[in-house]
Design a protein around this motif. Structure first.
Motif, PDB file in Angstrom:
ATOM      1  N   ARG A  10     -19.466  43.609  70.593  1.00 18.33           N
ATOM      2  CA  ARG A  10     -18.935  44.169  71.833  1.00 18.33           C
ATOM      3  C   ARG A  10     -19.181  45.669  71.948  1.00 18.33           C
ATOM      4  O   ARG A  10     -18.680  46.319  72.874  1.00 18.33           O
ATOM      5  N   LYS A  11     -19.913  46.231  70.967  1.00 17.40           N
ATOM      6  CA  LYS A  11     -20.323  47.651  71.005  1.00 17.40           C
ATOM      7  C   LYS A  11     -19.133  48.595  71.048  1.00 17.40           C
ATOM      8  O   LYS A  11     -19.128  49.581  71.780  1.00 17.40           O
ATOM      9  N   LYS A  12     -18.100  48.310  70.239  1.00 15.47           N
ATOM     10  CA  LYS A  12     -16.913  49.161  70.137  1.00 15.47           C
ATOM     11  C   LYS A  12     -17.157  50.213  69.042  1.00 15.47           C
ATOM     12  O   LYS A  12     -16.794  50.025  67.882  1.00 15.47           O
ATOM     13  N   ILE A  13     -17.762  51.319  69.431  1.00 17.87           N
ATOM     14  CA  ILE A  13     -18.191  52.329  68.463  1.00 17.87           C
ATOM     15  C   ILE A  13     -17.005  52.911  67.693  1.00 17.87           C
ATOM     16  O   ILE A  13     -17.040  53.029  66.461  1.00 17.87           O
ATOM     17  N   ASP A  14     -15.946  53.278  68.408  1.00 16.53           N
ATOM     18  CA  ASP A  14     -14.783  53.886  67.746  1.00 16.53           C
ATOM     19  C   ASP A  14     -14.130  52.911  66.775  1.00 16.53           C
ATOM     20  O   ASP A  14     -13.663  53.309  65.696  1.00 16.53           O
ATOM     21  N   LEU A  15     -14.085  51.651  67.158  1.00 21.87           N
ATOM     22  CA  LEU A  15     -13.474  50.647  66.290  1.00 21.87           C
ATOM     23  C   LEU A  15     -14.332  50.432  65.034  1.00 21.87           C
ATOM     24  O   LEU A  15     -13.798  50.257  63.929  1.00 21.87           O
ATOM     25  N   GLY A  34     -25.562  33.651  58.742  1.00 15.99           N
ATOM     26  CA  GLY A  34     -26.135  34.624  57.819  1.00 15.99           C
ATOM     27  C   GLY A  34     -26.415  35.973  58.432  1.00 15.99           C
ATOM     28  O   GLY A  34     -27.048  36.820  57.792  1.00 15.99           O
ATOM     29  N   GLU A  35     -25.963  36.196  59.661  1.00 18.78           N
ATOM     30  CA  GLU A  35     -26.225  37.462  60.345  1.00 18.78           C
ATOM     31  C   GLU A  35     -25.131  38.471  60.017  1.00 18.78           C
ATOM     32  O   GLU A  35     -23.940  38.171  60.153  1.00 18.78           O
ATOM     33  N   ASN A  36     -25.540  39.663  59.600  1.00 18.11           N
ATOM     34  CA  ASN A  36     -24.575  40.727  59.385  1.00 18.11           C
ATOM     35  C   ASN A  36     -24.573  41.677  60.580  1.00 18.11           C
ATOM     36  O   ASN A  36     -25.182  41.395  61.619  1.00 18.11           O
ATOM     37  N   ALA A  37     -23.906  42.804  60.426  1.00 14.83           N
ATOM     38  CA  ALA A  37     -23.756  43.737  61.548  1.00 14.83           C
ATOM     39  C   ALA A  37     -25.109  44.260  62.030  1.00 14.83           C
ATOM     40  O   ALA A  37     -25.310  44.476  63.237  1.00 14.83           O
ATOM     41  N   LEU A  38     -26.065  44.458  61.109  1.00 16.31           N
ATOM     42  CA  LEU A  38     -27.378  44.966  61.516  1.00 16.31           C
ATOM     43  C   LEU A  38     -28.111  43.948  62.390  1.00 16.31           C
ATOM     44  O   LEU A  38     -28.740  44.324  63.384  1.00 16.31           O
ATOM     45  N   HIS A  39     -28.060  42.681  62.017  1.00  8.22           N
ATOM     46  CA  HIS A  39     -28.699  41.642  62.828  1.00  8.22           C
ATOM     47  C   HIS A  39     -28.150  41.641  64.247  1.00  8.22           C
ATOM     48  O   HIS A  39     -28.901  41.605  65.237  1.00  8.22           O
ATOM     49  N   ILE A  40     -26.815  41.680  64.337  1.00  4.56           N
ATOM     50  CA  ILE A  40     -26.177  41.601  65.648  1.00  4.56           C
ATOM     51  C   ILE A  40     -26.518  42.809  66.499  1.00  4.56           C
ATOM     52  O   ILE A  40     -26.750  42.699  67.715  1.00  4.56           O
ATOM     53  N   ALA A  41     -26.567  44.003  65.863  1.00  4.18           N
ATOM     54  CA  ALA A  41     -26.899  45.214  66.610  1.00  4.18           C
ATOM     55  C   ALA A  41     -28.336  45.163  67.128  1.00  4.18           C
ATOM     56  O   ALA A  41     -28.608  45.540  68.270  1.00  4.18           O
ATOM     57  N   VAL A  42     -29.272  44.690  66.307  1.00  2.00           N
ATOM     58  CA  VAL A  42     -30.670  44.638  66.715  1.00  2.00           C
ATOM     59  C   VAL A  42     -30.881  43.587  67.808  1.00  2.00           C
ATOM     60  O   VAL A  42     -31.710  43.764  68.712  1.00  2.00           O
ATOM     61  N   LYS A  43     -30.121  42.493  67.774  1.00  2.00           N
ATOM     62  CA  LYS A  43     -30.285  41.404  68.735  1.00  2.00           C
ATOM     63  C   LYS A  43     -29.611  41.691  70.069  1.00  2.00           C
ATOM     64  O   LYS A  43     -29.653  40.850  70.971  1.00  2.00           O
ATOM     65  N   ASN A  44     -28.988  42.853  70.206  1.00  2.00           N
ATOM     66  CA  ASN A  44     -28.311  43.175  71.462  1.00  2.00           C
ATOM     67  C   ASN A  44     -29.296  43.134  72.630  1.00  2.00           C
ATOM     68  O   ASN A  44     -30.433  43.606  72.519  1.00  2.00           O
ATOM     69  N   GLU A  45     -28.872  42.559  73.737  1.00  2.00           N
ATOM     70  CA  GLU A  45     -29.753  42.424  74.903  1.00  2.00           C
ATOM     71  C   GLU A  45     -30.192  43.770  75.445  1.00  2.00           C
ATOM     72  O   GLU A  45     -31.323  43.939  75.894  1.00  2.00           O
ATOM     73  N   ASP A  46     -29.287  44.739  75.387  1.00  2.00           N
ATOM     74  CA  ASP A  46     -29.619  46.094  75.830  1.00  2.00           C
ATOM     75  C   ASP A  46     -30.043  46.899  74.598  1.00  2.00           C
ATOM     76  O   ASP A  46     -29.202  47.271  73.774  1.00  2.00           O
ATOM     77  N   GLN A  47     -31.339  47.149  74.446  1.00  2.00           N
ATOM     78  CA  GLN A  47     -31.827  47.846  73.257  1.00  2.00           C
ATOM     79  C   GLN A  47     -31.216  49.226  73.110  1.00  2.00           C
ATOM     80  O   GLN A  47     -30.948  49.683  71.993  1.00  2.00           O
ATOM     81  N   ARG A  48     -30.962  49.897  74.222  1.00  2.00           N
ATOM     82  CA  ARG A  48     -30.409  51.255  74.163  1.00  2.00           C
ATOM     83  C   ARG A  48     -29.008  51.237  73.563  1.00  2.00           C
ATOM     84  O   ARG A  48     -28.691  52.024  72.676  1.00  2.00           O
ATOM     85  N   TYR A  93     -39.951  41.575  65.873  1.00  2.00           N
ATOM     86  CA  TYR A  93     -40.110  40.577  66.938  1.00  2.00           C
ATOM     87  C   TYR A  93     -39.904  41.209  68.313  1.00  2.00           C
ATOM     88  O   TYR A  93     -40.601  40.888  69.276  1.00  2.00           O
ATOM     89  N   GLU A  94     -38.932  42.122  68.406  1.00  2.00           N
ATOM     90  CA  GLU A  94     -38.584  42.709  69.693  1.00  2.00           C
ATOM     91  C   GLU A  94     -39.319  44.013  69.958  1.00  2.00           C
ATOM     92  O   GLU A  94     -39.037  44.694  70.952  1.00  2.00           O
ATOM     93  N   ASN A  95     -40.225  44.403  69.063  1.00  2.00           N
ATOM     94  CA  ASN A  95     -40.997  45.640  69.222  1.00  2.00           C
ATOM     95  C   ASN A  95     -40.067  46.852  69.379  1.00  2.00           C
ATOM     96  O   ASN A  95     -40.329  47.766  70.164  1.00  2.00           O
ATOM     97  N   ASN A  96     -38.987  46.845  68.605  1.00  2.00           N
ATOM     98  CA  ASN A  96     -37.996  47.921  68.670  1.00  2.00           C
ATOM     99  C   ASN A  96     -38.372  48.971  67.623  1.00  2.00           C
ATOM    100  O   ASN A  96     -37.905  48.932  66.475  1.00  2.00           O
ATOM    101  N   ILE A  97     -39.206  49.925  68.004  1.00  2.00           N
ATOM    102  CA  ILE A  97     -39.713  50.921  67.081  1.00  2.00           C
ATOM    103  C   ILE A  97     -38.616  51.870  66.619  1.00  2.00           C
ATOM    104  O   ILE A  97     -38.596  52.309  65.458  1.00  2.00           O
TER     105      ILE A  97
END
Length: 351
Positions: A10-15, A34-48, A93-97
């Motif tokens: 849910r992108k709760k940075i402060d939390l 098997g997905e950790n926090a890094l997987h979930i962050a990278v898979k976010n629909e909004d790359q920004r 896969y997502e070309n997220n340089i």
């Protein structure tokens, strides 16, 4: 999904920052896929937005300072999901340089992990024609799967024959695993005292040494700085003093590592001391032949001691194979009925 993974999704940075302050070890959490926090962050629909979360997570990982911080970093950055993909695979896969650059800041990242399809990060970048990701990963040692050397899996290692070196290392770890921290510290103190006493004997040998102003030095062919004692006494003194010095040094190295770390990192602490001891012995010896005799004698005693220890270990190993315990509990490795029931002895802490 753990609370931390929900906060990442849910992108709760402060939390997420609160989790870092309260329980920094929670970064290793993963969901049922098997997905950790890094997987979930990278898979976010909004790359920004996902990149903002990933920056916080990587800052978290790189700032870990507890005892097992390096192990945690390795586990998190190289975690694979149910498809065998690390977070770096997903970024390819997502070309997220940008995400790729962030994760490559970790010194523990393995850029050549293969997923369940046998593809490395470079393979994915080539197939997807993501040239920027491919070049970036290659600069950090990334390779195609076909060019990787086949590594042994855990099953390969367990199914292979136990080597003599592995057997010795296992027995050493088992023999020292029961030593408590207090006993280990006490043995280290005793070994240090022995090293100090034996080295001090070289600096101040019994009877003293000749100096350049004494009549003995030069008139009788005796060199300045050599011991006053006779050659026979010097050989006996140097032989047993060296045996004690080398054994105490070896014990110190073993106690420092206890089989859990490589002793290689402790060698630079002791090699200069060993060389200085050897040089000092040559200086105080009456002549070079006496010094050689004493050094060879010490080496022979150490070899004989090693053979005696090996023979005793062999005898104990043969005795352990003979079935003759008084009860079935001993057969199963227990010594009391409470241990068989799973009850810890009084004062014993289960780790």
């Amino acid at each position: 999904m753990t609370p931390l993974l929900q906060a990442v999704r849910r992108k709760k940075i402060d939390l997420i920052s609160e989790f870092f302050l309260v329980c920094s070890e929670s970064i290793v959490d993963a969901n049922v896929n098997g997905e950790n926090a890094l997987h979930i962050a990278v898979k976010n629909e909004d790359q920004r937005e996902g990149l903002i979360v990933l920056k916080v997570l990587m800052g978290w990982i790189l700032r870990l300072c507890q005892k097992d911080a390096e192990l945690i970093e390795t586990r998190v950055i190289n975690r694979r999901d149910k498809d065998g993909n690390t977070a770096l695979h997903l970024a390819a896969y997502e070309n997220n340089i940008q995400a790729t650059k962030l994760m490559l800041k970790s010194s523990k990242i393995n850029v050549n992990i293969e997923n369940n399809d046998g593809l490395t990060v470079v393979d994915i970048a080539v197939l997807q024609r993501h040239g920027a990701v491919e070049r970036k990963v290659k600069r950090h040692g990334g390779k195609r799967s076909v060019s990787l050397v086949k590594i042994k899996t855990t099953s390969d290692i367990l199914g292979s024959r136990l080597t003599w070196r592995e057997s010795r290392r296992t027995r050493m770890i088992r023999s020292y695993s029961w030593i408590s921290e207090e006993i280990r510290n006490a043995l280290l103190v005793a070994a240090t005292l022995i090293i100090t006493a034996t080295y001090q004997t070289v600096l101040q040998p019994p009877g003293g040494v000749y100096d350049s102003g004494e009549s003995g030095g030069g008139t009788n062919g005796t060199k300045a700085g050599s011991v006053v004692m006779g050659e026979g006494y010097f050989i006996l003194l140097w032989l047993w003093n060296s045996v004690g010095f080398y054994l105490a040094t070896t014990l110190t190295l073993v106690l420092l590592s206890l089989g859990q770390e490589s002793m290689f990192w402790y060698y630079p602490l002791f090699i200069p001391l060993l060389f200085a001891y050897y040089v000092a012995g040559n200086v105080i010896s009456p002549n070079s032949s006496v010094s050689h005799i004493a050094n060879v004698g010490a080496l022979v005693v150490l070899i004989l001691w090693g053979l005696v220890v090996r023979f005793w270990e062999w005898v104990q190993f043969k005795r352990a194979k003979v079935r003759g315990p008084k009860s079935g509990l001993v057969w199963e490795g227990f010594t009391t009925l409470d241990q068989a029931r799973g009850v810890a002895p009084k004062g014993y802490v289960i780790r």
